[in-house]
Design an enzyme around this catalytic site. Structure first.
Site, PDB file in Angstrom:
ATOM      1  CD  GLU A  16      -3.783  74.032  20.444  1.00  0.00           C
ATOM      2  OE1 GLU A  16      -4.277  73.449  19.463  1.00  0.00           O
ATOM      3  OE2 GLU A  16      -2.556  74.230  20.549  1.00  0.00           O
TER       4      GLU A  16
HETATM    5  N1  COA Z   1      -0.722  66.809  29.033  1.00  0.00           N
HETATM    6  C1  COA Z   1      -0.616  66.033  30.112  1.00  0.00           C
HETATM    7  N2  COA Z   1      -0.570  64.694  30.041  1.00  0.00           N
HETATM    8  C2  COA Z   1      -0.624  64.135  28.832  1.00  0.00           C
HETATM    9  C3  COA Z   1      -0.735  64.893  27.661  1.00  0.00           C
HETATM   10  C4  COA Z   1      -0.784  66.302  27.792  1.00  0.00           C
HETATM   11  N3  COA Z   1      -0.840  67.121  26.728  1.00  0.00           N
HETATM   12  N4  COA Z   1      -0.765  64.045  26.614  1.00  0.00           N
HETATM   13  C5  COA Z   1      -0.675  62.808  27.122  1.00  0.00           C
HETATM   14  N5  COA Z   1      -0.602  62.852  28.464  1.00  0.00           N
HETATM   15  C6  COA Z   1      -0.508  61.726  29.389  1.00  0.00           C
HETATM   16  C7  COA Z   1      -1.785  60.935  29.467  1.00  0.00           C
HETATM   17  O1  COA Z   1      -2.705  61.539  30.337  1.00  0.00           O
HETATM   18  C8  COA Z   1      -1.273  59.604  29.947  1.00  0.00           C
HETATM   19  O2  COA Z   1      -1.076  59.665  31.357  1.00  0.00           O
HETATM   20  P1  COA Z   1      -1.362  58.375  32.293  1.00  0.00           P
HETATM   21  O3  COA Z   1      -0.325  57.373  31.873  1.00  0.00           O
HETATM   22  O4  COA Z   1      -1.162  58.902  33.668  1.00  0.00           O
HETATM   23  O5  COA Z   1      -2.769  57.949  31.967  1.00  0.00           O
HETATM   24  C9  COA Z   1       0.106  59.487  29.285  1.00  0.00           C
HETATM   25  O6  COA Z   1       0.461  60.809  28.902  1.00  0.00           O
HETATM   26  C10 COA Z   1       0.101  58.642  28.054  1.00  0.00           C
HETATM   27  O7  COA Z   1      -0.954  59.077  27.218  1.00  0.00           O
HETATM   28  P2  COA Z   1      -1.834  58.070  26.341  1.00  0.00           P
HETATM   29  O8  COA Z   1      -2.961  58.834  25.775  1.00  0.00           O
HETATM   30  O9  COA Z   1      -2.153  56.833  27.135  1.00  0.00           O
HETATM   31  O10 COA Z   1      -0.720  57.675  25.245  1.00  0.00           O
HETATM   32  P3  COA Z   1      -0.892  57.289  23.707  1.00  0.00           P
HETATM   33  O11 COA Z   1       0.496  56.969  23.252  1.00  0.00           O
HETATM   34  O12 COA Z   1      -1.982  56.278  23.509  1.00  0.00           O
HETATM   35  O13 COA Z   1      -1.375  58.640  22.995  1.00  0.00           O
HETATM   36  C11 COA Z   1      -1.319  61.019  22.500  1.00  0.00           C
HETATM   37  C12 COA Z   1      -0.506  59.758  22.907  1.00  0.00           C
HETATM   38  C13 COA Z   1      -0.319  62.180  22.508  1.00  0.00           C
HETATM   39  C14 COA Z   1      -1.883  60.813  21.079  1.00  0.00           C
HETATM   40  C15 COA Z   1      -2.483  61.267  23.496  1.00  0.00           C
HETATM   41  O14 COA Z   1      -1.968  61.201  24.809  1.00  0.00           O
HETATM   42  C16 COA Z   1      -3.181  62.599  23.343  1.00  0.00           C
HETATM   43  O15 COA Z   1      -4.021  62.752  22.469  1.00  0.00           O
HETATM   44  N6  COA Z   1      -2.867  63.578  24.234  1.00  0.00           N
HETATM   45  C17 COA Z   1      -3.560  64.874  24.235  1.00  0.00           C
HETATM   46  C18 COA Z   1      -2.737  65.839  23.441  1.00  0.00           C
HETATM   47  C19 COA Z   1      -3.400  67.182  23.261  1.00  0.00           C
HETATM   48  O16 COA Z   1      -4.572  67.327  22.945  1.00  0.00           O
HETATM   49  N7  COA Z   1      -2.537  68.201  23.399  1.00  0.00           N
HETATM   50  C20 COA Z   1      -2.931  69.571  23.177  1.00  0.00           C
HETATM   51  C21 COA Z   1      -2.531  70.387  24.344  1.00  0.00           C
HETATM   52  S1  COA Z   1      -2.949  72.063  24.062  1.00  0.00           S
END
Ligand code: COA
Length: 260
Positions: free
Chosen positions: A136
């Site tokens: 966060e």
């Molecule tokens: N909210 C909205 N969309 C999200 C998301 C979130 N918390 N986490 C992932 N996505 C979306 C990405 O934007 C991506 O969308 P796209 O296909 O349109 O580009 C899709 O999900 C896949 O994400 P990607 O990062 O390509 O997948 P990955 O398998 O390589 O990695 C994670 C997965 C979860 C490690 C990575 O997406 C990530 O770090 N997400 C952020 C999580 C975060 O910080 N959450 C805290 C919220 S308070």
């Protein structure tokens, strides 16, 4: 209710609840929060269900709150914004106080609110290689509504390190800080979850929910302040139908009726 974001499967005494938005790594928006809370709330009164397994479809358990959804909050009034935050807090509370034990099946990633679901569950089991993180602060926000559950599991010291840096960490570290109970190779994850479920099914259904209530009541309180409560609980439960059956079964060298 037709479910769009959550999937529910029944298998004898086990309900499997799946977060089902794999395209966005099961990030939760308002609809998912509503559906997940309702499903868990309704399961409280399904007598045939004794254990809940919470998992995520696709490559990750849960990427936390949907960042598009949170970004859109600038268009909300303060009241609407507070209402959405309250709904989120209610979801974690529903997980936390579920009378049926919840085993979290964690793989891929559990970030932000995903870690909150892990912390609010009873027995989280993760695949080695899962990424955890209270990311966060890196987004300019804080792990607010999940903090009571997380801090009670990992303590203030680890929370200071992990909340303030927002760093990502591996499953082994998550075990070390007490966020999860065990980490196993990915191919053993379902077996490890099923073993935990099997252990839970050995326990009396009422006794399990009473044990959860006991932990909630006693944790962090002085012995003197809870002694009356603990005395009353054991006095009631050892004369209950379940308590009598469990003790009689042991003495008669047979299984109690609730063991499958
Ligand atoms: N909210 C909205 N969309 C999200 C998301 C979130 N918390 N986490 C992932 N996505 C979306 C990405 O934007 C991506 O969308 P796209 O296909 O349109 O580009 C899709 O999900 C896949 O994400 P990607 O990062 O390509 O997948 P990955 O398998 O390589 O990695 C994670 C997965 C979860 C490690 C990575 O997406 C990530 O770090 N997400 C952020 C999580 C975060 O910080 N959450 C805290 C919220 S308070």
């Amino acid at each position: 209710m037709r479910l769009e974001r959550v999937e529910l499967e029944f298998e004898g005494p086990v309900a499997r609840v799946w977060l089902n938005r794999p395209d966005v790594r099961n990030a939760f928006d308002g609809l998912m929060v509503t559906e997940l809370r309702k499903v868990l709330f309704d399961l409280r009164t399904v007598d045939s269900v004794r254990v809940i397994v919470l998992g995520g479809r696709g490559p990750a358990f849960c990427a936390g709150a949907d960042l598009e959804w949170m970004r859109a909050m600038t268009g909300f009034t303060r009241e609407e914004n507070l209402r959405e935050a309250q709904a989120l807090a209610d979801l974690f509370f529903t997980v936390f106080e579920s009378p049926k034990p919840i085993v979290a099946r964690v793989h891929g990633a559990a970030l932000g609110g995903g870690c909150g679901l892990v912390a609010a569950s009873d027995i989280p089991v993760a695949a080695l290689g899962t990424h955890f993180g209270f990311t966060e602060v890196r987004l300019g926000i804080v792990p607010a509504v999940i903090s009571p559950y997380v801090i009670s599991k990992i303590g203030e010291s680890a929370a200071r390190e992990l909340f303030l840096t927002g760093e990502r960490f591996e499953a082994v570290r998550a075990v070390e800080v007490g966020l999860i109970r065990s980490a196993v190779p990915e191919e053993d994850l379902d077996g490890a979850v099923d073993r935990r479920v099997g252990e839970l099914l050995q326990a009396g259904p009422r006794a399990v929910s009473e044990a959860k209530a006991l932990i909630r009541e006693v944790a962090w309180r002085r012995v003197e302040d809870v002694q009356r409560y603990t005395v009353e609980r054991i006095a009631e439960l050892r004369t209950s139908a379940e308590g009598q059956e469990g003790m009689r079964a042991f003495l008669e060298k047979r299984k109690p009726y609730w063991v499958p």
